[in-house]
Design a protein around this motif. Structure first.
Motif, PDB file in Angstrom:
ATOM      1  N   ALA A 174      12.436  -3.398   2.670  1.00 51.54           N
ATOM      2  CA  ALA A 174      11.996  -2.283   3.510  1.00 51.54           C
ATOM      3  C   ALA A 174      12.989  -1.142   3.297  1.00 51.54           C
ATOM      4  N   VAL A 175      12.487   0.082   3.262  1.00 50.09           N
ATOM      5  CA  VAL A 175      13.337   1.259   3.061  1.00 50.09           C
ATOM      6  C   VAL A 175      13.240   2.141   4.294  1.00 50.09           C
ATOM      7  N   ASP A 176      14.392   2.517   4.833  1.00 50.00           N
ATOM      8  CA  ASP A 176      14.471   3.333   6.046  1.00 50.00           C
ATOM      9  C   ASP A 176      14.154   4.786   5.707  1.00 50.00           C
ATOM     10  N   ARG A 177      13.123   5.330   6.349  1.00 51.86           N
ATOM     11  CA  ARG A 177      12.744   6.722   6.120  1.00 51.86           C
ATOM     12  C   ARG A 177      13.836   7.685   6.560  1.00 51.86           C
ATOM     13  N   GLY A 178      14.726   7.247   7.435  1.00 55.38           N
ATOM     14  CA  GLY A 178      15.740   8.139   7.977  1.00 55.38           C
ATOM     15  C   GLY A 178      16.832   8.520   7.003  1.00 55.38           C
ATOM     16  N   GLY A 179      17.050   7.734   5.974  1.00 53.27           N
ATOM     17  CA  GLY A 179      18.110   8.068   5.034  1.00 53.27           C
ATOM     18  C   GLY A 179      18.017   7.332   3.721  1.00 53.27           C
ATOM     19  N   GLY A 180      17.019   6.480   3.592  1.00 56.75           N
ATOM     20  CA  GLY A 180      16.812   5.789   2.326  1.00 56.75           C
ATOM     21  C   GLY A 180      17.550   4.479   2.182  1.00 56.75           C
ATOM     22  N   ASP A 181      18.197   3.991   3.253  1.00 55.58           N
ATOM     23  CA  ASP A 181      18.855   2.696   3.151  1.00 55.58           C
ATOM     24  C   ASP A 181      17.832   1.609   2.854  1.00 55.58           C
ATOM     25  N   VAL A 182      18.244   0.640   2.038  1.00 51.16           N
ATOM     26  CA  VAL A 182      17.365  -0.419   1.547  1.00 51.16           C
ATOM     27  C   VAL A 182      17.741  -1.730   2.234  1.00 51.16           C
ATOM     28  N   TYR A 183      16.777  -2.329   2.922  1.00 47.66           N
ATOM     29  CA  TYR A 183      16.972  -3.600   3.617  1.00 47.66           C
ATOM     30  C   TYR A 183      16.284  -4.694   2.806  1.00 47.66           C
ATOM     31  N   VAL A 184      17.029  -5.735   2.453  1.00 52.73           N
ATOM     32  CA  VAL A 184      16.507  -6.810   1.612  1.00 52.73           C
ATOM     33  C   VAL A 184      16.632  -8.138   2.355  1.00 52.73           C
ATOM     34  N   THR A 189       0.839  -1.200   0.000  1.00 53.11           N
ATOM     35  CA  THR A 189       0.000   0.000   0.000  1.00 53.11           C
ATOM     36  C   THR A 189       0.871   1.245   0.000  1.00 53.11           C
ATOM     37  N   ASP A 190       0.314   2.336  -0.540  1.00 55.23           N
ATOM     38  CA  ASP A 190       1.044   3.598  -0.531  1.00 55.23           C
ATOM     39  C   ASP A 190       0.404   4.577   0.464  1.00 55.23           C
ATOM     40  N   VAL A 229       6.147  -0.039  -1.224  1.00 53.97           N
ATOM     41  CA  VAL A 229       6.105   1.371  -1.613  1.00 53.97           C
ATOM     42  C   VAL A 229       6.820   2.177  -0.534  1.00 53.97           C
ATOM     43  N   ASP A 230       7.862   2.920  -0.930  1.00 53.61           N
ATOM     44  CA  ASP A 230       8.664   3.629   0.054  1.00 53.61           C
ATOM     45  C   ASP A 230       8.061   5.006   0.373  1.00 53.61           C
ATOM     46  N   GLU A 254       8.920   7.844  -0.462  1.00 50.52           N
ATOM     47  CA  GLU A 254       8.917   8.768  -1.600  1.00 50.52           C
ATOM     48  C   GLU A 254       7.968   8.304  -2.706  1.00 50.52           C
ATOM     49  N   ASN A 255       7.165   7.301  -2.400  1.00 47.81           N
ATOM     50  CA  ASN A 255       6.138   6.791  -3.309  1.00 47.81           C
ATOM     51  C   ASN A 255       6.703   5.979  -4.464  1.00 47.81           C
ATOM     52  N   ASN A 256       7.926   5.495  -4.348  1.00 48.18           N
ATOM     53  CA  ASN A 256       8.494   4.598  -5.342  1.00 48.18           C
ATOM     54  C   ASN A 256       8.075   3.161  -5.033  1.00 48.18           C
ATOM     55  N   VAL A 257       7.983   2.350  -6.065  1.00 50.63           N
ATOM     56  CA  VAL A 257       7.549   0.959  -5.927  1.00 50.63           C
ATOM     57  C   VAL A 257       8.750   0.040  -6.139  1.00 50.63           C
ATOM     58  N   TRP A 258       8.986  -0.825  -5.150  1.00 47.29           N
ATOM     59  CA  TRP A 258      10.107  -1.765  -5.185  1.00 47.29           C
ATOM     60  C   TRP A 258       9.588  -3.174  -5.430  1.00 47.29           C
ATOM     61  N   LEU A 259      10.315  -3.915  -6.279  1.00 53.83           N
ATOM     62  CA  LEU A 259       9.952  -5.291  -6.597  1.00 53.83           C
ATOM     63  C   LEU A 259      11.187  -6.184  -6.497  1.00 53.83           C
ATOM     64  N   PRO A 260      11.168  -7.208  -5.638  1.00 57.05           N
ATOM     65  CA  PRO A 260      12.239  -8.197  -5.643  1.00 57.05           C
ATOM     66  C   PRO A 260      11.889  -9.338  -6.591  1.00 57.05           C
ATOM     67  N   SER A 261      12.876  -9.941  -7.199  1.00 55.49           N
ATOM     68  CA  SER A 261      12.651 -11.075  -8.094  1.00 55.49           C
ATOM     69  C   SER A 261      13.184 -12.339  -7.430  1.00 55.49           C
ATOM     70  N   ASN A 262      12.290 -13.203  -6.996  1.00 58.30           N
ATOM     71  CA  ASN A 262      12.712 -14.382  -6.244  1.00 58.30           C
ATOM     72  C   ASN A 262      13.114 -15.548  -7.133  1.00 58.30           C
ATOM     73  N   GLN A 263      13.155 -15.336  -8.445  1.00 60.38           N
ATOM     74  CA  GLN A 263      13.637 -16.384  -9.341  1.00 60.38           C
ATOM     75  C   GLN A 263      15.023 -16.082  -9.901  1.00 60.38           C
ATOM     76  N   ASP A 264      15.611 -14.982  -9.474  1.00 59.72           N
ATOM     77  CA  ASP A 264      17.006 -14.727  -9.814  1.00 59.72           C
ATOM     78  C   ASP A 264      17.627 -13.862  -8.727  1.00 59.72           C
ATOM     79  N   GLY A 265      18.351 -12.809  -9.079  1.00 62.78           N
ATOM     80  CA  GLY A 265      19.098 -12.085  -8.065  1.00 62.78           C
ATOM     81  C   GLY A 265      18.993 -10.585  -8.140  1.00 62.78           C
ATOM     82  N   ILE A 266      17.808 -10.050  -8.473  1.00 62.66           N
ATOM     83  CA  ILE A 266      17.700  -8.600  -8.619  1.00 62.66           C
ATOM     84  C   ILE A 266      16.593  -8.028  -7.744  1.00 62.66           C
TER      85      ILE A 266
END
Length: 392
Positions: free
Chosen positions: A183-193, A65-66, A121-122, A124-136
């Motif tokens: 998950a994206v940290d609102r404090g600085g934009g670090d990306v946790y995967v 959700t956004d 959805v972070d 900044e309203n960007n949408v993140w998608l992980p691909s569980n069939q490869d590595g991106i």
């Protein structure tokens, strides 16, 4: 003063207001569980509204959700040829407004990763998608028109031979091996995967800065006894999801360990929150009673309980929600104590029931959305909305 028109305020106020569960589609906590403190939920059978253009979804691998309470789902487009006799594959990514109407859809198979497991959805309203069939992992603009960032290379995973058939290395600074959650940290934009959504793939939380530069990583916590045993579900590391709470802590689904593990942002272990498994059928180990052959997804205890994590929308995040994959229900915990308060849902194919509930999202009103993937020919290729039922 309590706002009587806001069911979330009533559910979380804790001031002696009675919460009523109304209608046949309402789910009540089991008698042995705490009463009166957790919100009660019912399914909204009319959400979403019928899809346009004879679209039909396949397995719904993710839901998020956004800030405007729009809901995104990630569709795996795995309809059968028979289904396509009368229907059309729905798009890869579909955006709904709060009422359940489709307002946008997007996705290019030549750009998306081959696996559609979750979405996020972070701030900044960007949408993140992980691909569980490869590595991106990919970051898109809100409308999906621009790929803003990609960490990893399509078709290459963090394994001994660069393929999903290789031995997991759990060490890449530039990619992943079956990433499952973001998950994206609102404090600085670090990306946790959460990198490694199935046994045999990676098993770490990997952290990158907002530009995709590797910062650090850690693995799930294991007790000395579990390490010495070296086997069993408690030892098998499957970090299926990751979330950052308002308390600044990182919550990771230890899927096969039947618990949520809590860390600080540097990876220092804080505590376990146990997500209990309850055997509910005496037939599950009797193959003579089963209709599907043994295999991945059909074997008893194939998943684990801690599938996905979300929080209530109040600032203190009084409640933590865990999608219990194994018991096909949503468990509601007191966030501070980790005490299980109540649950809703059950296995099945009707409204309000789950066929492999897989990921989950919570909007600003406390509505809970559950995406189902089904297994094989099972039903469950859908997203369902559950709303709080509350009154004076």
């Amino acid at each position: 003063m309590i706002n009587n028109r806001n069911p979330w305020c009533l559910a979380a106020a804790g001031t002696g207001v009675a919460i009523l569960a109304i209608g046949l589609l309402t789910f009540h906590p089991r008698p042995a569980e705490a009463q009166g403190s957790a919100p009660k939920y019912e399914v909204d059978p009319f959400w979403p509204r019928p899809l346009p253009n004879q679209w039909v979804t396949g397995s719904v691998g993710g839901v998020c959700t956004d800030a405007q309470d729009h809901v995104f789902i990630v569709n795996r487009r795995n309809l059968t040829d028979n289904e396509l006799d009368a229907a059309y594959q729905a798009p890869w990514v579909i955006e709904f407004d709060p009422e359940g109407d489709v307002v946008n859809s997007w996705g290019d198979a030549n750009v998306l990763g081959p696996g559609r497991h979750a979405c996020y959805v972070d701030y900044e309203n960007n949408v993140w998608l992980p691909s569980n069939q490869d590595g991106i992992v990919q970051k898109y603009s809100h409308d999906g028109s621009k790929l803003l960032l990609q960490i990893g290379t399509r078709g290459i995973v963090d394994s001994s031979d660069g393929t999903i058939a290789g031995r997991a290395l759990n060490s890449s600074h530039t990619g992943f091996y079956r990433p499952g959650g973001i998950a994206v940290d609102r404090g600085g934009g670090d990306v946790y995967v959460s990198d490694g959504e199935e046994p045999g793939s990676n098993h770490r939380v990997a952290v990158f800065d907002r530009n995709g530069r590797f910062l650090r990583q850690w693995v799930l916590h294991r007790t000395k006894a579990e390490m010495e045993a070296g086997e069993g579900d408690e030892f098998m590391q499957v970090p299926h999801c990751v979330a950052i709470g308002n308390d600044g802590l990182v919550y990771v689904c230890d899927r096969r360990g039947d618990r949520v593990q809590v860390f600080d942002k540097m990876g220092t272990f804080q505590k376990d929150i146990l997500v209990p498994y309850e055997t509910q059928s005496s037939h599950r180990v009797n193959y003579g009673e089963r209709t599907q052959p043994p295999g991945p997804g059909y074997l008893p205890r194939a998943w684990g309980t801690a599938g996905w994590v979300g929080f209530s929308p109040d600032q203190a995040q009084r409640f933590m929600f865990v999608l219990n994959e194994e018991n096909e229900q949503v468990d509601i915990f007191d966030h501070a104590s980790g005490k299980l308060l109540s649950s809703f849902g059950r296995p099945g194919h009707q409204a309000g029931e789950f066929s492999h509930g897989h990921t989950m999202a919570v909007d600003s009103k406390g509505n809970i959305f559950v995406a189902e993937v089904g297994v094989g020919n099972e039903a469950g290729h859908r997203v369902q909305k559950f709303r709080i039922v509350a009154s004076r």
